[in-house]
Each structure stands twice: as C-alpha cells, then as structure tokens.
Design a protein around this motif. Structure first.
Motif, PDB file in Angstrom:
ATOM      1  N   VAL A   1     -49.075  34.080  26.699  1.00 58.71           N
ATOM      2  CA  VAL A   1     -50.201  33.141  27.549  1.00 58.71           C
ATOM      3  C   VAL A   1     -51.534  34.200  28.231  1.00 58.71           C
ATOM      4  O   VAL A   1     -52.665  34.188  27.599  1.00 58.71           O
TER       5      VAL A   1
ATOM      6  N   ASP B   1     -46.681  26.049  26.024  1.00 58.94           N
ATOM      7  CA  ASP B   1     -46.848  25.786  28.076  1.00 58.94           C
ATOM      8  C   ASP B   1     -46.652  24.279  27.950  1.00 58.94           C
ATOM      9  O   ASP B   1     -45.523  24.046  28.683  1.00 58.94           O
TER      10      ASP B   1
ATOM     11  N   TRP C   1     -51.715  26.795  25.192  1.00 56.61           N
ATOM     12  CA  TRP C   1     -51.870  25.983  25.815  1.00 56.61           C
ATOM     13  C   TRP C   1     -50.662  25.169  25.452  1.00 56.61           C
ATOM     14  O   TRP C   1     -49.502  24.767  25.903  1.00 56.61           O
TER      15      TRP C   1
ATOM     16  N   VAL D   1     -43.144  32.239  27.542  1.00 53.66           N
ATOM     17  CA  VAL D   1     -44.293  31.475  27.359  1.00 53.66           C
ATOM     18  C   VAL D   1     -45.567  32.139  28.455  1.00 53.66           C
ATOM     19  O   VAL D   1     -46.770  32.067  27.870  1.00 53.66           O
ATOM     20  N   GLY D   2     -45.549  32.177  29.968  1.00 61.65           N
ATOM     21  CA  GLY D   2     -46.241  32.594  30.607  1.00 61.65           C
ATOM     22  C   GLY D   2     -47.266  34.091  30.489  1.00 61.65           C
ATOM     23  O   GLY D   2     -48.014  33.986  30.716  1.00 61.65           O
TER      24      GLY D   2
ATOM     25  N   ARG E   1     -40.335  29.045  29.979  1.00 56.46           N
ATOM     26  CA  ARG E   1     -41.062  29.441  30.941  1.00 56.46           C
ATOM     27  C   ARG E   1     -41.604  30.694  31.456  1.00 56.46           C
ATOM     28  O   ARG E   1     -42.829  31.169  30.597  1.00 56.46           O
TER      29      ARG E   1
END
Length: 267
Positions: free
Chosen positions: A262, A168, A165, A258-259, A255
């Motif tokens: 995740v 993000d 987390w 990372v998305g 982003r």
C-alpha cells in the motif's frame, strides 16, 4: 497446427453473428509450452447462429450458448484438434465495448464466475483484446478496437490502485477469524487480499491482468512490488496455520506485506 487454427478462425468468422476471432492466452503472448491450449476468442454481436457453430465444432462437441458458462465467460466449446486442446470462448462485442468505456472512465466491477476463484475482473475484457492476436476480422472492427487499447487508461490505473484499501480491510477481518481459529475464513480473506494487491500492482505498472493463473509470478517482478513478494505470499498461503496463535502470526505477516504494498502504491 497454426495453419489449422487460422483456417478454423476464418470459418468461424463466416458464421452469422460472429464479428471476428482472436488468438488469446499464452500462445498470443508467446509464452506457451508445446502442450498449451489454443484459446480462440469468438467475438459476436446480436444473435449468434449456435447451430452453425455446432456444425463446425463437429460431432460430440457441445457448444454452450451465451450465458451457458456463467455471466462473464459467455460460453463456447472445448475441442481436440490433432490431439491438442482448442477452446472457443464467446465474447459479446457490445458488452466488451461497454466495459472498455467503463475502463476509460475509471470504472470496473468484479463478478462471480466459475474458473475465476478471486472473481472475474471486468477489465479482463479489454486486456484480452489488448494482448490478443487478430486471426479473422472481416470488417476490421477488432483491429480498430485493439488500436484504441494501445495505451492503458490512466483513470482505470487510478481506480485499481485506489482499490488496494480492500486488502488492508481484509487483513483486519482475517485477524478476527484468526482469534476464533477459523482456518477457512482466514485463508479466504488472505487469498483475496493478495488478489487485490496483484490487480493493483499490475495496474500501477499499466499492465493488463487477465486472471489469477501465473499472476503472482509476474507481480513478483513488477517494480512496485514489495521485496520478495512472491516468496512471502507463498509462505503466507502455503501454511496459514490451524491454531489461533498460528493463524494470528500469519495475519501479522500479511499485515506487514500489505502495508508495504500500500505504501509503495500510494507513494
């Protein structure tokens, strides 16, 4: 050279306070090059005879006692043996055992330590033992602990993957810095975000991550990593940009990366 190192380890194990010695680093894993250092983990308990260590190290070699190199890399010495670098790295075995208990319970911490730009992740203590090779172990303590480490603890795996987390969160913080044209802040946020991802990807694959060196190349090959992970990270960190527009474009790519990571880790 190997016989010289084994003889050195045996002599280190005779010093009052020393429990045993392990070979670490690339040489323990069979990934070394001819010029690679020999890293010797010197595990001690209680008071350590620093004078005896200094005598064994020889003239002109400074031995740093516990705390001399920072809060996590306890201390040690840098030697040259037949022209090859040999590093002694002190490890407080009582502390290592406490960290291992935390790992089994799914707890870890990240401390500030020179030489570890993304922080010293406490599970490194356990990983060093798991991946090292015992050289001297008079009472069998290191071998017994290494046997315990044969299976990566599932609570630690869950904790490190859940910690993704933060990556993000850091990307969101980087976006604010990008709008101000703050190159340093954006670079630091994205570097740490990648570090968090790497730790999580290693844990997801039940693999010990010891430090930042070479970690990205390994993470790139792990089954849970996004496609072209290493190359995309290289593009992000290799040229973050200087203007708000360029920095914001970099953050947008971060982003997306990372998305993907995740989603894979939580899937």
């Amino acid at each position: 050279m190997r016989k010289t190192i084994e003889h050195m380890a045996a002599r280190l194990a005779e010093i009052p306070g020393v429990v045993g010695v392990m070979l670490g680093g690339s040489r323990a894993r069979g990934e070394h090059r001819p010029e690679s250092d020999w890293d010797l983990g010197v595990y001690y308990r209680g008071a350590l005879d620093l004078a005896a260590l200094g005598e064994l190290a020889g003239p002109g070699v400074e031995v740093a006692g516990p705390g001399g190199w920072g809060p996590w890399v306890n201390g040690g010495a840098w030697l040259r043996v037949d022209g090859v670098a040999v590093d002694w790295i002190l490890r407080d075995l009582d502390r290592v055992e406490r960290v291992w208990a935390d790992c089994r319970a799914g707890r870890y911490e990240v401390g500030v330590q020179a030489g570890h730009p993304l922080g010293f992740w406490s599970p490194c203590y356990a990983g060093e033992l798991a991946l090292g090779r015992v050289l001297a172990d008079p009472n069998g303590e290191l071998a017994a602990l290494q046997e315990e480490l044969a299976d990566y603890p599932e609570p630690l795996r869950a904790a490190l993957t859940a910690g993704v987390w933060e990556a993000d969160f850091l990307v969101g913080a980087a976006a604010k810095g990008a709008a101000r044209g703050d190159v340093l802040y954006v670079s630091l946020c994205l570097s740490r975000a990648v570090g968090v991802l790497v730790q999580a990807l290693y844990a997801h694959d039940r693999r010990w991550c010891l430090n930042e060196k070479g970690a990205l190349a390994v993470a790139d090959q792990l089954p849970g990593s996004p496609a072209d992970f290493g190359a995309r990270v290289g593009q992000l960190l290799g040229a973050v940009g200087e203007t708000p527009e360029a920095l914001s474009a970099t953050v947008d790519r971060a982003r997306e990366l990372v998305g993907e990571a995740v989603a894979a880790l939580r899937g």
